[in-house]
Design a protein around this motif. Structure first.
Motif, PDB file in Angstrom:
ATOM      1  N   PRO A   7     -18.568   4.472 -19.019  1.00 19.38           N
ATOM      2  CA  PRO A   7     -17.573   3.793 -18.208  1.00 19.38           C
ATOM      3  C   PRO A   7     -17.304   4.544 -16.921  1.00 19.38           C
ATOM      4  CG  PRO A   7     -16.560   4.823 -20.121  1.00 19.38           C
ATOM      5  CD  PRO A   7     -18.031   4.912 -20.319  1.00 19.38           C
ATOM      6  N   TYR A  10     -11.870   5.175 -13.442  1.00 21.66           N
ATOM      7  CA  TYR A  10     -11.011   4.009 -13.197  1.00 21.66           C
ATOM      8  C   TYR A  10      -9.639   4.503 -12.789  1.00 21.66           C
ATOM      9  CZ  TYR A  10      -8.667  -0.437 -14.015  1.00 21.66           C
ATOM     10  OH  TYR A  10      -7.937  -1.599 -13.869  1.00 21.66           O
ATOM     11  N   ASP A 194     -17.437  -1.616 -20.931  1.00 15.70           N
ATOM     12  CA  ASP A 194     -16.448  -0.875 -20.153  1.00 15.70           C
ATOM     13  C   ASP A 194     -16.555  -1.187 -18.667  1.00 15.70           C
ATOM     14  OD1 ASP A 194     -15.191   0.559 -22.284  1.00 15.70           O
ATOM     15  OD2 ASP A 194     -16.936   1.878 -22.379  1.00 15.70           O
ATOM     16  N   GLU A 195     -17.788  -1.293 -18.172  1.00 17.66           N
ATOM     17  CA  GLU A 195     -17.968  -1.558 -16.742  1.00 17.66           C
ATOM     18  C   GLU A 195     -17.393  -2.921 -16.366  1.00 17.66           C
ATOM     19  OE1 GLU A 195     -21.510  -2.271 -13.445  1.00 17.66           O
ATOM     20  OE2 GLU A 195     -21.978  -1.216 -15.311  1.00 17.66           O
ATOM     21  N   ARG A 197     -15.034  -4.648 -17.999  1.00 14.78           N
ATOM     22  CA  ARG A 197     -13.568  -4.594 -18.109  1.00 14.78           C
ATOM     23  C   ARG A 197     -12.970  -3.935 -16.864  1.00 14.78           C
ATOM     24  NH1 ARG A 197     -10.162  -4.899 -22.567  1.00 14.78           N
ATOM     25  NH2 ARG A 197     -11.997  -4.853 -23.945  1.00 14.78           N
TER      26      ARG A 197
END
Length: 254
Positions: A7, A10, A194-195, A197
């Motif tokens: 991920p 973020y 994850d990417e 989201r």
């Protein structure tokens, strides 16, 4: 969209929205935890006031997805029962009466959603550009979800024209996505990558960029290495913001 891997970092942790008074982004949910009031300023049932209600609904949904408690209000002088009925038809969360506001218990932020040129007192002003229908002064509610998608497909600071072509395109997109979601639901569930989201949350937390959320969904639909179960979970997750009932047709396929 890149190949899926670990991920990405973020950093965009909270919804940021542009204050129309200053042109600067501000936190919709301040770091000091407390209630955020979303106040829709709308009088009379028109395509533009409907857009105000819809943007208010999106703010409520985005804040709740981020764990922020929200108080949603409707203020205005004309056709309030008609506006509330229209909101219900579009899947907009119920508004409380804004006639006697005061200050909410523990309130930390106020977001005023209004048409351009409106100047509510205090708080953050989230301005909405006009919407118009070339054939009627009131919106076409024959397919409420298509109307909702047609309004969602444009940045809120740009005018929207709800003509027959726009509504037909929205109906076609909805039918296609609902059919695809129902088909993907027949496969084993897989988590939202994850990417993906992060892309979705970055889009809606960056000034509530809903058109970018829709673009992410279009990329997910055609990404060749993504399991169908992950496509399903991605669309179901994004629909918590969009409110388009994308999972409505699950179980209807033969």
């Amino acid at each position: 969209m890149h190949a899926y891997g670990p991920p990405p970092a973020y950093a965009q942790a909270v919804l940021r929205i542009t204050d129309a008074r200053t042109g600067e982004p501000v936190q919709a949910a301040p770091a000091r935890r407390g209630l955020t009031r979303v106040e829709a300023h709308a009088s009379g049932l028109t395509p533009t006031t409907l857009r105000v209600l819809l943007l208010s609904d999106l703010l409520v949904r985005a804040l709740e997805l981020g764990g922020t408690p929200v108080w949603s209000l409707l203020t205005g002088e004309h056709e309030q029962p008609e506006l509330r009925a229209a909101a219900r038809a579009l899947g907009i969360r119920p508004f409380e009466d804004g006639g006697d506001l005061g200050s909410g218990l523990g309130e930390a932020q106020v977001l005023h959603v209004a048409t351009e040129g409106t100047e509510p007192t205090g708080g953050v002003l989230v301005a909405v550009a006009p919407a118009d229908s070339p054939t009627a002064s009131t919106p076409d509610f024959s397919d409420p979800a298509a109307l909702r998608l047609a309004l969602l497909s444009h940045p809120r600071d740009l005018p929207v024209r709800l003509d027959a072509a726009a509504l037909e395109e929205a109906r076609g997109t909805l039918a296609h996505w609902r059919g695809s979601v129902a088909d993907w639901a027949r496969q084993p569930s897989r988590p939202v990558p994850d990417e993906v989201r992060a892309e979705l949350r970055t889009a809606w937390e960056d000034d509530l960029d809903v058109p970018e959320v829709l673009r992410v969904l279009r990329r997910v639909e055609t990404w060749p290495e993504l399991p169908d179960g992950a496509r399903f979970e991605t669309y179901a997750y994004a629909d918590r913001l969009l409110g388009l009932e994308l999972t409505r047709d699950i179980g209807s396929l033969a």
